[in-house]
Structure formats: C-alpha cells, structure tokens
Scaffold this active site. Structure first.
Site, mmCIF file in Angstrom:
data_model
loop_
_atom_site.group_PDB
_atom_site.id
_atom_site.type_symbol
_atom_site.label_atom_id
_atom_site.label_comp_id
_atom_site.label_asym_id
_atom_site.label_seq_id
_atom_site.Cartn_x
_atom_site.Cartn_y
_atom_site.Cartn_z
ATOM 1 N N LYS A 1 0.825 -1.196 0.000
ATOM 2 C CA LYS A 1 0.000 0.000 0.000
ATOM 3 C C LYS A 1 0.866 1.255 0.000
ATOM 4 C CE LYS A 1 -3.991 -2.161 0.378
ATOM 5 N NZ LYS A 1 -5.113 -2.020 -0.557
ATOM 6 N N HIS B 1 -10.471 -8.261 -7.873
ATOM 7 C CA HIS B 1 -10.195 -7.781 -6.529
ATOM 8 C C HIS B 1 -10.746 -8.724 -5.459
ATOM 9 C CE1 HIS B 1 -11.741 -5.443 -2.967
ATOM 10 N NE2 HIS B 1 -10.452 -5.151 -2.904
#
Length: 389
Positions: free
Chosen positions: A189, A320
């Site tokens: 991230k 996803h």
C-alpha cells in the site's frame, strides 16, 4: 426396431426441471486479527478496518442439489445487503436453478426501485454465486471448467502483508513468507500524506525482494492527478507491474491521462459496483489492468459480461479480493490474468487453496470447491429461511 422408453426423452418431450425448494440467507461477521489501515485511514477518510461482513446464500433444490455463494462489505453496507436479499429471496422458490440469467433479471425487477448497482445488486451477488456453484456441482466440475477455463493455475500476488499499519520490516518479512509459500508477486500500500515515505518503503521492499519479483503498489484513490503523475514518474525505474487506484475510482478521464503519460501500467476498477461503470473505464481507455470484483458488481453473471468487454478491449484482468470466487473466473479469462491472495477468509471454509511456483491452483472439487466451516456458522449474527427443507 428400437422403441423409446419412459426413461428416454423423445423429440418434443421436455424433461422435468429441478426446482429451488429452500433458501437460507445468513449475515456473518468475520473479525480481523489486527485493525487494518490503508491510505484512506492515514488521510483521515476512514477508520481502521476491524471486520468484514458477509452475506451467505445457501440454495437447495427438489433433487437435493446444493449451492453456496457470498457477497461482502468492508465497513458499512453489510446489513443493507442482508436486508435487501431478504426482501427478494422469496421469488427464488420454485424457479429452475439452471436459468441463472432469467432468475437474475427476475430478482433485479423485484428490487427495481433501488436501482441496478451498489447494495441493490451486491445483495443479489450471493444468490447468483450460489446458483453458479450449484450448476457446476451438478455437472461434477470445478466452476472454472464449467465456464471453459484456459488454464489450471493463475498467477497470484499477496496484498494482506503490505498494509500501511505494518512497519516496513514487517512488510518485508511477510513478503518473504508469501514467496516461500508459493505466491508469485507482492503488492504494498502507498498513498500516505508524505509521498517521500511511500517512496522509502517501496525502495526498501524492492531491495529486499530483488528485481525479479513482481511488485505492485496500491494508493487506494488517495492522490490528485498531479500527485499521481509525480509518483508515477518517480517510480518508472522500479519496474512495477502496476500502480493501482492512483485516483478517485470514478475519475475515468484522469486515469486515462495517467495511463497515457506513464510506462507503468495503471490498474483500477475494484470500487465500481456495476458493469456500466466499468464500461466507462473501458471506453475511456482508463486502465491497462481492470480489477472488477464479482460480489461488488452483482455476481458472476454480470462479471462474465464485463470480462467479455475487457477482453475485447485488450485489457489485462486482476479481480479484486475474494480469491475463492475469482480464481475460477480468472482461469476462464482468455488473457493471462492475476488473482489476489488474501488469507482473511480462510476461517470461513473447511478447504484451502494451494499456491505453487507463483500460481494459485484451481481446485478439482466441484463448484467453487468450498464448504462452510463450523467457525463460519458460529459467526452468524442473523439468518432467515425460505421454503421447505
């Protein structure tokens, strides 16, 4: 001369269809081991995530066939999905479970006043997935084989070890564990208020992994157009597989400009909740890698429509989350895809997916290949039944 018997259908004689006789809907709250933070938390837009709420649908037919499906919501939305599903589920009784498209449209019309995206269709996703699971189980095939798979294993990358709440040393250690377990790539991230910290963490992870390990980053929609371009130019030499969600999920024009300006591929789509919203991305050439989420777009039926459009546009596919569903869908995509590895859902099921040599193996079990665990049953917060057992 041969004569037809009662067990042999003849021309003009229809075989009796199986019918749905029982449906169970369950709301399940999965607690996470530690609170999870991405860029949306560090920029103050959300609180750390502590749980995921699932809607499970279990369908049984007159012939005793079974199918199980699920949708989910992170943070808000789970109770709304469950409430909407309860309102329309009665319509399933007596329907032929093979007629998935017709049943899907029937449920859409049952809830037409609340639209065809978001909660309205995410509630239907659990039912739709259950019907596909049932159909593949009845055929004795893994769902990927029923759909027509192109491969028996799919490239896989891990995300769960790369969140921003974890110090970089922990991220590096988790990445090494993932690679040792047979996972092929690592995603971390980014998108913090101080971009320099993102660049430092990325450089440390790349040095730790070496140049040959596929590496992705995910900004979770936290940059404006100028910041995204600045970051993209700064990391061109890192050799990223993609930069994910650099901009607001609905900024198709901005993503298109970014994709045109950078050599590093742009990936997005996970937050969109309908095929129509993805069509806008595709038509704008806003992504090199499209990342639909079957539970979010309304189930496998709309996902397959979207996959056809994405393939026609020449896009790569990387669905996803929810690898338990998406492994099968990715295996049936014509172009070489990726599937996202999250171990968060493991406690919900008795079975596990295997990773080896950088790929996730399509299980040979019929349907999705999963049964609900006792722990999943223990986490049920509410449930409702329709029909007869």
């Amino acid at each position: 001369m041969m004569t037809a018997t009662s067990s042999t259908p003849t021309l003009g004689t229809a075989m009796a269809a199986d019918r749905i006789r029982h449906v169970t809907l369950s709301s399940v709250t999965l607690p996470l081991d530690v609170p999870v933070s991405d860029a949306k938390v560090l920029t103050g837009r959300q609180k750390p995530m502590t749980e995921v709420v699932f809607l499970f649908a279990e369908i049984t037919t007159d012939e005793g066939r079974h199918g199980t499906g699920f949708s989910y919501s992170k943070r808000a939305g789970g109770p709304a999905q469950y409430a909407h599903a309860k309102e329309v589920a009665q319509n399933l009784l007596g329907q032929d479970p093979s007629d998935i498209g017709r049943v899907y449209d029937m449920l859409l019309w049952a809830g037409a006043s609340v639209g065809r995206s978001g909660v309205a269709t995410q509630a239907l996703a659990a039912v739709d997935v259950a019907l596909w699971d049932l159909k593949a189980r009845r055929a004795g095939l893994p769902l990927a084989k029923l759909l027509g798979s192109y491969r028996d294993a799919v490239r896989t990358y891990n995300t769960s070890g790369g969140f921003l709440h974890a110090p970089v040393e922990e991220v590096k250690a988790r990445a090494a564990e993932s690679l040792a377990s047979g996972i092929g790539g690592i995603k971390i991230k980014v998108g913090q208020p101080d971009m320099r910290e993102d660049l430092r963490r990325l450089a440390a992870v790349r040095e730790h992994l070496g140049e040959d390990v596929p590496l992705m980053v995910d900004a979770n929609q936290q940059w404006d157009r100028h910041s995204a371009l600045r970051f993209g130019r700064a990391v061109e030499e890192v050799g990223l597989v993609w930069i994910e969600e650099p901009l607001d999920a609905y900024d198709a024009e901005g993503h298109a400009r970014l994709a045109d300006a950078l050599d590093t591929p742009i990936a997005t789509g996970e937050m969109l909740s309908s095929v129509a919203e993805h069509v806008r991305l595709i038509e704008a050439r806003a992504a090199d890698v499209i990342q639909p989420d079957a539970p979010r777009v309304g189930g496998i039926t709309p996902f397959l429509r979207l996959a056809t459009l994405a393939d026609h546009a020449g896009l790569e596919l990387a669905p996803h989350f929810a690898m338990e569903i998406h492994l099968h869908l990715a295996a049936a995509y014509p172009r070489e895809p990726w599937v996202e590895h999250f171990e968060w859902l493991n406690p919900l099921f008795n079975e596990r997916l295997e990773t080896r040599d950088g790929r996730m193996i399509v299980p040979d079990r019929p349907g999705l290949g999963f049964t609900l665990s006792d722990q999943c049953r223990a986490w049920v917060s509410d449930s409702v039944e329709f029909g007869r057992r």
